[in-house]
Design a protein around this motif. Sequence first.
Motif, PDB file in Angstrom:
ATOM      1  N   ASP A   1       0.818  -1.216   0.000  1.00 30.05           N
ATOM      2  CA  ASP A   1       0.000   0.000   0.000  1.00 30.05           C
ATOM      3  C   ASP A   1       0.846   1.257   0.000  1.00 30.05           C
ATOM      4  OD1 ASP A   1      -2.373  -1.501   0.083  1.00 30.05           O
ATOM      5  OD2 ASP A   1      -2.225  -1.678   2.271  1.00 30.05           O
ATOM      6  N   GLY A   2       1.945   1.225  -0.753  1.00 31.42           N
ATOM      7  CA  GLY A   2       2.773   2.407  -0.915  1.00 31.42           C
ATOM      8  C   GLY A   2       3.725   2.686   0.219  1.00 31.42           C
ATOM      9  N   ARG A   3       3.747   1.827   1.216  1.00 34.41           N
ATOM     10  CA  ARG A   3       4.634   2.032   2.359  1.00 34.41           C
ATOM     11  C   ARG A   3       5.464   0.782   2.634  1.00 34.41           C
ATOM     12  NH1 ARG A   3       3.406   6.537   5.894  1.00 34.41           N
ATOM     13  NH2 ARG A   3       1.545   7.648   5.202  1.00 34.41           N
ATOM     14  N   ILE A   4       6.566   0.989   3.332  1.00 39.23           N
ATOM     15  CA  ILE A   4       7.385  -0.132   3.753  1.00 39.23           C
ATOM     16  C   ILE A   4       6.652  -0.830   4.897  1.00 39.23           C
ATOM     17  CG2 ILE A   4       9.585  -0.791   4.786  1.00 39.23           C
ATOM     18  CD1 ILE A   4      10.684   1.840   3.399  1.00 39.23           C
ATOM     19  N   SER A   5       6.379  -2.106   4.706  1.00 36.39           N
ATOM     20  CA  SER A   5       5.616  -2.828   5.721  1.00 36.39           C
ATOM     21  C   SER A   5       6.506  -3.567   6.701  1.00 36.39           C
ATOM     22  CB  SER A   5       4.642  -3.814   5.065  1.00 36.39           C
ATOM     23  OG  SER A   5       5.335  -4.717   4.218  1.00 36.39           O
ATOM     24  N   ALA A   6       7.701  -3.997   6.238  1.00 35.25           N
ATOM     25  CA  ALA A   6       8.575  -4.737   7.144  1.00 35.25           C
ATOM     26  C   ALA A   6       9.964  -4.865   6.530  1.00 35.25           C
ATOM     27  CB  ALA A   6       8.007  -6.130   7.437  1.00 35.25           C
ATOM     28  N   ILE A   7      10.934  -5.094   7.397  1.00 41.52           N
ATOM     29  CA  ILE A   7      12.285  -5.497   6.993  1.00 41.52           C
ATOM     30  C   ILE A   7      12.518  -6.841   7.665  1.00 41.52           C
ATOM     31  CG2 ILE A   7      14.737  -4.930   7.014  1.00 41.52           C
ATOM     32  CD1 ILE A   7      13.961  -2.001   7.289  1.00 41.52           C
ATOM     33  N   VAL A   8      12.734  -7.874   6.859  1.00 42.93           N
ATOM     34  CA  VAL A   8      12.802  -9.233   7.404  1.00 42.93           C
ATOM     35  C   VAL A   8      14.089  -9.918   6.956  1.00 42.93           C
ATOM     36  CG1 VAL A   8      10.285  -9.408   7.378  1.00 42.93           C
ATOM     37  CG2 VAL A   8      11.598 -10.254   5.421  1.00 42.93           C
ATOM     38  N   PRO A   9      14.554 -10.900   7.720  1.00 46.28           N
ATOM     39  CA  PRO A   9      15.709 -11.685   7.263  1.00 46.28           C
ATOM     40  C   PRO A   9      15.408 -12.346   5.928  1.00 46.28           C
ATOM     41  CG  PRO A   9      15.263 -12.101   9.586  1.00 46.28           C
ATOM     42  CD  PRO A   9      14.099 -11.323   9.062  1.00 46.28           C
ATOM     43  N   GLU A  10      16.390 -12.388   5.055  1.00 45.71           N
ATOM     44  CA  GLU A  10      16.159 -12.946   3.730  1.00 45.71           C
ATOM     45  C   GLU A  10      15.740 -14.407   3.784  1.00 45.71           C
ATOM     46  OE1 GLU A  10      19.406 -12.246   1.058  1.00 45.71           O
ATOM     47  OE2 GLU A  10      18.617 -10.283   0.508  1.00 45.71           O
ATOM     48  N   ASP A  11      16.217 -15.138   4.782  1.00 49.79           N
ATOM     49  CA  ASP A  11      15.855 -16.552   4.840  1.00 49.79           C
ATOM     50  C   ASP A  11      14.405 -16.753   5.270  1.00 49.79           C
ATOM     51  OD1 ASP A  11      16.007 -15.975   7.539  1.00 49.79           O
ATOM     52  OD2 ASP A  11      17.743 -17.267   7.943  1.00 49.79           O
ATOM     53  N   GLN A  12      13.720 -15.669   5.640  1.00 55.53           N
ATOM     54  CA  GLN A  12      12.300 -15.743   5.974  1.00 55.53           C
ATOM     55  C   GLN A  12      11.419 -15.124   4.888  1.00 55.53           C
ATOM     56  OE1 GLN A  12      11.543 -14.122   9.896  1.00 55.53           O
ATOM     57  NE2 GLN A  12      13.370 -15.114  10.780  1.00 55.53           N
ATOM     58  N   LEU A  13      12.025 -14.742   3.763  1.00 50.21           N
ATOM     59  CA  LEU A  13      11.295 -14.014   2.727  1.00 50.21           C
ATOM     60  C   LEU A  13      10.093 -14.794   2.214  1.00 50.21           C
ATOM     61  CD1 LEU A  13      11.047 -11.564   0.874  1.00 50.21           C
ATOM     62  CD2 LEU A  13      12.675 -12.654  -0.683  1.00 50.21           C
ATOM     63  N   ARG A  14      10.255 -16.085   1.995  1.00 50.62           N
ATOM     64  CA  ARG A  14       9.168 -16.874   1.420  1.00 50.62           C
ATOM     65  C   ARG A  14       7.941 -16.876   2.309  1.00 50.62           C
ATOM     66  NH1 ARG A  14      10.915 -22.581  -0.893  1.00 50.62           N
ATOM     67  NH2 ARG A  14       8.688 -22.463  -1.455  1.00 50.62           N
ATOM     68  N   ALA A  15       8.146 -16.716   3.604  1.00 50.76           N
ATOM     69  CA  ALA A  15       7.011 -16.720   4.525  1.00 50.76           C
ATOM     70  C   ALA A  15       6.188 -15.434   4.443  1.00 50.76           C
ATOM     71  CB  ALA A  15       7.493 -16.918   5.962  1.00 50.76           C
ATOM     72  N   HIS A  16       6.736 -14.452   3.786  1.00 49.53           N
ATOM     73  CA  HIS A  16       6.065 -13.144   3.726  1.00 49.53           C
ATOM     74  C   HIS A  16       5.583 -12.791   2.321  1.00 49.53           C
ATOM     75  CE1 HIS A  16       7.173 -11.831   7.826  1.00 49.53           C
ATOM     76  NE2 HIS A  16       8.244 -12.591   7.629  1.00 49.53           N
ATOM     77  N   THR A  17       5.732 -13.695   1.379  1.00 49.79           N
ATOM     78  CA  THR A  17       5.349 -13.385   0.004  1.00 49.79           C
ATOM     79  C   THR A  17       4.360 -14.407  -0.522  1.00 49.79           C
ATOM     80  OG1 THR A  17       7.224 -14.648  -0.879  1.00 49.79           O
ATOM     81  CG2 THR A  17       7.566 -12.294  -0.480  1.00 49.79           C
ATOM     82  N   GLY A  18       3.701 -14.017  -1.585  1.00 49.72           N
ATOM     83  CA  GLY A  18       2.733 -14.901  -2.224  1.00 49.72           C
ATOM     84  C   GLY A  18       2.879 -14.860  -3.728  1.00 49.72           C
ATOM     85  N   PRO A  19       1.974 -15.483  -4.449  1.00 56.88           N
ATOM     86  CA  PRO A  19       2.104 -15.552  -5.910  1.00 56.88           C
ATOM     87  C   PRO A  19       2.002 -14.201  -6.598  1.00 56.88           C
ATOM     88  CG  PRO A  19      -0.029 -16.424  -5.166  1.00 56.88           C
ATOM     89  CD  PRO A  19       0.816 -16.244  -3.949  1.00 56.88           C
ATOM     90  N   ASN A  20       1.404 -13.219  -5.942  1.00 61.12           N
ATOM     91  CA  ASN A  20       1.258 -11.898  -6.561  1.00 61.12           C
ATOM     92  C   ASN A  20       2.335 -10.903  -6.136  1.00 61.12           C
ATOM     93  OD1 ASN A  20      -1.125 -12.686  -7.924  1.00 61.12           O
ATOM     94  ND2 ASN A  20      -2.328 -12.305  -6.055  1.00 61.12           N
TER      95      ASN A  20
END
Length: 560
Positions: free
Chosen positions: A31-50
């Motif tokens: 939504d136009g803002r930074i929502s989080a900064i996460v460890p790269e090894d946890q990236l998949r847990a925060h993303t989806g197909p879109n």
Amino acid sequence: MQENVEVAFHSGSIFTGSGQPVTGVAVLVNDGRISAIVPEDQLRAHTGPNTRLIDLDGALLSPGFQDSHIHPAEGGTELLQCNLSEAENAQEAVEAIAAYAAANPEVPWIQGGGWSMDHYEGGAPLASLIDAVLPDRPVALSSRDHHSMWANSEAFRLAGIDANTPDPADGYFERLVDGSPAGTLHEGAMDLIAAHAPKSTDDFLLAGLLRAQDDLIAQGITGWQDAMVNGNPENPSTSLAYERALADGTLKVRVRGAQWWARDAGLEQIPALVATRARAEALGLPERFNLGTIKIMVDGIAENYTASMIEPYRDKCGHKTDNTGLSFISAENLASYVTALDAEGFQVHFHALGDAAVRDALDAVAAARAANGPSANRHHLAHLQVVSEADAARFADLDAVANLQPLWACHEDQLDTLTLPFMPESAQDRQYPFGDLVAGGARLAAGSDWPVSSADPIAGAHIAVNRIAPEEHSVPLGGEKQCLDLSTIWAAYTSGTAYVNHREDSTGSIAPGYFADLVVVSPNPFAVPSSEIHNSRVVSTWIDGECVYRASDVAAEQGA
């Protein structure tokens, strides 16, 4: 799993707004803002197909650059007029004037600018150079620094300027032996011709603003402080250009505008400035456009000996003269004006180039503090070519911000031939004393003064770190003690200017909740030798989480 994550930047270095970049983390945008900064090894847990995954491939992700002192509408209109910024000598400048005139036969006055003083003897081009190719159409062209004007004889004739015309109190024009105008006007003398030249229309100012915005976004700039906004709704004005762009959705960047303080007027102009500020506030988009700053020109520039100095300039033989430059506003009046503006909640943006001007500006801030108490107005002094050692230490105590234009802080022809030989001896080693300001605890912001010089923050950062122009083999201007480390100047271009613009809680840093105004730079300038910083380039620019510039798209278009 958070499938609503829209954009995720990974596999690079992250400059968060201060300190050294961090690695091993990903930046998520929603939504136009930074929502989080996460460890790269946890990236998949925060993303989806879109989720749009942006592989930085080792590049630097930084907050978008913010320019603390710039003139976008003027620079953009200059690009649309007779543009001399690419001319490398006097002959090329004359050829460019002739070519523009031939291509635009319907234009009654040839206007524009961008010529360099070091291309002409004494920094002052002659009218006869233009007369040789264009004797019957008036020509009036601003210098690169906009403190001088080059005009032809027809322009002087239409303006009624001749050997009997006196110099105005705030400027002068170069004269031939018989006293007639030679071709160059400085500071307030420029108004003698400008008063007769056609004024820019509202439509032309808007076109210039949007042209500038495109160019600046391509350099990673997502916000700025416009250092000269004319807010008079009765005449074509940059304020109205911004309002129109805001209304039609074409203003993409975040702007804080500095309304112009008329030095031939006084406190009586404050109600109009308050009204213009309120007009901007009524638009209801303070994160996009605000007019809470006042720009005051304290002095001129060193190249034409109008920067206000504590000690006098020297002549061509190295002897002291009786000229200490120009103070456009007396120290007493300046203190009165700044105190009144501070009480009204305005930020004051000073043009202060010589050491006497810097001292007067700091004294004015001190007077405002004494009269009004501490404030959050964040007054700042721009240019700071010469600052006494004692005054460099005053910024922190006064909570005055040092507004740097780093690209100027190196040996180059204009400085070495038109400035240093004529500077008082005490100023020789105090040119742009960035290191001294940092040592004194000054808070920094950074800008360009474009179109005076390139707006490129990466080029500016290179000079701030090295104090030597790329590919040059000179010594650092002022010595290595004036060099800044890369993280310090990068912060000045991001979180530092965000602070000056009163937007440090939403821009200038990469942190949850901040606007996703970002720039991707490759190669990572923090990972290359300092002599190679200038080779880094903007790969993409993002505003509100949307990609508004991509270098690969430009390259593809140019190759098509």
